[in-house]
Motif scaffolding. Structure first.
Motif, PDB file in Angstrom:
ATOM      1  N   ASP A 100       0.769  -1.222  -0.123  1.00  0.00           N
ATOM      2  CA  ASP A 100      -0.027   0.073  -0.015  1.00  0.00           C
ATOM      3  C   ASP A 100       0.911   1.168  -0.021  1.00  0.00           C
ATOM      4  O   ASP A 100       0.627   2.320  -0.651  1.00  0.00           O
ATOM      5  CB  ASP A 100      -0.975  -0.095   1.396  1.00  0.00           C
ATOM      6  N   VAL A 115       3.710   1.602  -1.206  1.00  0.00           N
ATOM      7  CA  VAL A 115       4.458   2.066  -2.648  1.00  0.00           C
ATOM      8  C   VAL A 115       3.133   2.273  -3.623  1.00  0.00           C
ATOM      9  O   VAL A 115       3.347   3.048  -4.658  1.00  0.00           O
ATOM     10  CB  VAL A 115       5.214   0.943  -2.891  1.00  0.00           C
ATOM     11  N   ARG A 116       2.082   1.841  -3.433  1.00  0.00           N
ATOM     12  CA  ARG A 116       0.900   1.935  -4.314  1.00  0.00           C
ATOM     13  C   ARG A 116       0.571   3.691  -4.212  1.00  0.00           C
ATOM     14  O   ARG A 116       0.111   4.206  -4.948  1.00  0.00           O
ATOM     15  CB  ARG A 116      -0.273   1.102  -4.039  1.00  0.00           C
ATOM     16  N   SER A 117       0.655   4.129  -3.027  1.00  0.00           N
ATOM     17  CA  SER A 117       0.119   5.499  -2.584  1.00  0.00           C
ATOM     18  C   SER A 117       0.978   6.307  -3.297  1.00  0.00           C
ATOM     19  O   SER A 117       0.667   7.691  -3.451  1.00  0.00           O
ATOM     20  CB  SER A 117       0.120   5.396  -0.961  1.00  0.00           C
ATOM     21  N   LEU A 118       2.114   5.979  -3.603  1.00  0.00           N
ATOM     22  CA  LEU A 118       3.113   6.965  -4.359  1.00  0.00           C
ATOM     23  C   LEU A 118       2.976   6.703  -5.930  1.00  0.00           C
ATOM     24  O   LEU A 118       3.591   7.589  -6.509  1.00  0.00           O
ATOM     25  CB  LEU A 118       4.381   6.320  -4.209  1.00  0.00           C
ATOM     26  N   GLY A 119       2.069   6.013  -6.056  1.00  0.00           N
ATOM     27  CA  GLY A 119       1.533   6.103  -7.635  1.00  0.00           C
ATOM     28  C   GLY A 119       1.986   4.947  -8.532  1.00  0.00           C
ATOM     29  O   GLY A 119       2.143   4.993  -9.599  1.00  0.00           O
ATOM     30  N   ALA A 120       2.580   4.051  -7.783  1.00  0.00           N
ATOM     31  CA  ALA A 120       3.391   2.775  -8.579  1.00  0.00           C
ATOM     32  C   ALA A 120       2.297   2.029  -9.590  1.00  0.00           C
ATOM     33  O   ALA A 120       1.286   1.593  -9.016  1.00  0.00           O
ATOM     34  CB  ALA A 120       3.963   1.879  -7.549  1.00  0.00           C
TER      35      ALA A 120
END
Ligand SMILES: Nc1ncnc2c1ncn2[C@@H]1O[C@H](COP(=O)(O)OP(=O)(O)OP(=O)(O)O)[C@@H](O)[C@H]1O
Ligand SMILES: [Mg+2]
Lengths: 280, 252
Positions: free
Chosen positions: B150, B152-157
């Motif tokens: 999550d 890393v996903r929140s950084l737009g990955a």
């Protein structure tokens, strides 16, 4: 202003046919003034992390809406930064590589990433540790790496999940003051999740008190006048006075009121459901 | 100093082994158990004639070829399955049934299917490596913490970033462990496969000198095969140190 209107979330477990709904939170109404620091306070399992996940766009709400300055918010957005409870650092990337992760994902060239990251690492006292891997750092340092990673994307909205819960008492107070200093330098709206009444009162201008479980809901909210952003973070504000505020009578009164609200709710709940404890 | 500890203790273990061997040869006194000295002489002679190198290279080529196709394929498929329920529902049952199967027993089947050439041997070794790596990759991708994904996903990955920044590095240490385990088995299966339908490879050299009653030569070939296994192990170690530096800093 970030607004939550009638926001609810149910987690869906299992496949379509046999899907099971697990309610996380119900009918939240929140309003976070731009540039403010606000807190969500509540017992374990009341859905605090779930709220952050929804605001961050990681989880889609089941109903209700989120508005940022009047515009509907849905999905991820580049200027929202999230700091997770255990910091979410990648063990295989050193301090610098973790801090620049957001910029790497935005496909910024290496030179530009360094140019943005180094002043931040310097500011957070991490420059000398930039080649260290997270596992060799203390909890407080790891947290600063997570903050560096968040600041690197120049967020206007910062979400923090129990940011200080794994620090010892002194480290925690220092980290709280550090957060205030950061906010003074950067105009962001900050929402943090907390277990501690004192912490919420010290840091926030608005505190939402939650209760219940599956689903949790907001039972009360408090505006803490002396912590208004204009007062604290204005041009010639009393920056050194954060410390004096910590033990001030003024804040104590707010803490007392919040505690009373929590206790009132707990006793209500005990009467309604015999044999069940409320807040931990 | 610490750096030299591992090779040093390996050397000591090797010396002890030699001593036991010499002792056994001295006590038993039979032509089928020549001592380390005679075997070493045969080893040197084989080395000089170039025969040893030729056979060792043939074996090494087979191991590396199977590694080259099976390992990346298994890692990719396993990591994908570990992160996708759909893929997992296809791959998991297959891995469950096929992983425990003794691959060596498939030797005749694979030779019938793929002929007597090198490809059959490479495929057999590849199967050994494939399933070990597949299972490890699936496990470690499944275990990945939600918070890490999550954050890393929140950084737009996107999916590609997620694969190369999070999922693959998270699995690397475990993939190296699986590699070491499967290399051990692979060398054993290599020996077996080289006892059939070939005129080169260390396995062939062992069985051939056995048939010729050239015992010192046979032991020299056994030694060479052991060195090959050891070398592959060391290679995996060095690769892990280079590719997983964070694991090394954690240990210190
Ligand atoms: N991914 C998920 N799938 C299903 N249910 C979940 C999931 N995440 C949380 N829940 C459930 O939702 C409820 C709220 O969880 P959440 O983590 O938001 O609580 P919390 O207030 O952050 O608790 P804590 O203080 O322990 O961190 C819990 O009852 C939990 O069981
Ligand atoms: Mg939580």
């Amino acid at each position: 202003m970030l607004e939550a209107r009638n926001l609810s979330l149910d987690y869906v477990l299992g496949k379509k046919r046999k899907a099971e709904l697990i309610p996380a939170f119900r009918a939240l109404n929140m309003a976070l003034p731009s540039g403010s620091i606000s807190s969500v306070l509540g017992p374990s399992g009341c859905g605090k992390t779930s709220i952050l996940n929804v605001i961050a766009g990681l989880v889609r709400p089941s109903s209700g809406s989120l508005l940022l300055d009047g515009a509907e918010l849905s999905g991820l957005r580049p200027k929202t930064a999230v700091i997770f409870q255990h910091y979410g650092l990648l063990p295989w990337r050193n301090v610098e590589a973790n801090a620049e992760l957001g910029l790497l994902i935005q496909r910024l060239p290496a030179a530009e990433r360094k140019k943005k990251i180094h002043p931040i690492l310097e500011e957070l006292g991490l420059m000398d540790f930039r080649r260290f891997y997270p596992d060799s750092l203390s909890g407080g340092m790891k947290q600063r790496v997570a903050i560096a990673r968040a600041l690197a994307i120049e967020p206007d909205l910062l979400l923090m999940d129990e940011p200080f819960s794994s620090l010892d008492a002194l480290g925690r107070e220092a980290a709280q003051d550090f957060l205030l200093e950061l906010r003074k330098k950067r105009p962001m709206t900050i929402l943090l999740v907390s277990h501690s009444i004192e912490e919420a009162v010290y840091l926030s201008e608005r505190v939402y008190v939650m209760a219940g479980r599956n689903p949790g809901f907001i039972v009360d909210s408090f505006d803490i006048e002396p912590n208004r952003a204009e007062k604290r973070f204005g041009n010639d504000s009393y920056s050194a006075d954060y410390q004096n505020m910590r033990d001030s009578k003024e804040l104590l009164v707010y803490a007392k009121a919040i505690r009373a609200s929590i206790n009132r709710f707990m006793s209500d709940e005990k009467e309604a459901v015999p044999g069940q404890g409320g807040l931990a | 100093m610490k750096k030299y500890k591992k090779p040093l203790s390996a050397l000591m273990a090797f010396a002890l082994l030699l001593l036991l061997w010499a002792l056994a040869a001295f006590v038993i006194k039979k032509p089928f158990l020549p001592g380390p000295w005679l075997s070493a002489k045969a080893f040197l002679a084989l080395l000089k004639s170039g025969a040893l190198l030729k056979h060792a290279l043939a074996s090494l080529k087979r191991v590396l070829a199977s590694l080259g196709f099976a390992f990346p394929l298994a890692a990719a498929l396993g990591l994908w399955a570990g992160r996708s329920v759909k893929v997992d529902s296809l791959v998991s049952p297959l891995a469950y049934v096929l992983h425990p199967l003794p691959k060596a027993a498939l030797l005749p089947v694979i030779m019938l299917l793929f002929g007597l050439g090198d490809s059959a041997k490479i495929i057999l070794l590849g199967l050994v490596i494939f399933f070990q790596a597949l299972v490890s990759a699936m496990d470690s991708a499944r275990r990945l913490s939600r918070e890490l994904v999550d954050s890393v996903r929140s950084l737009g990955a996107g999916k590609r970033d997620m694969a190369f920044i999070v999922i693959l590095p998270a699995a690397l240490p475990e993939l190296f462990t699986s590699l070491r385990v499967s290399l051990g088995t692979a060398v054993a299966v290599l020996f077996l496969s080289e006892t059939f339908a070939t005129e080169n490879g260390l396995g062939f050299l062992i069985v051939d000198s056995w048939a010729r009653i050239a015992y010192p030569e046979m032991y020299a070939a056994i030694l060479a095969l052991s060195f090959l296994g050891l070398g592959l192990f060391a290679m995996a170690d060095v690769a892990e140190k280079l590719l997983c530096p964070w694991a090394a800093q954690r240990r210190n």
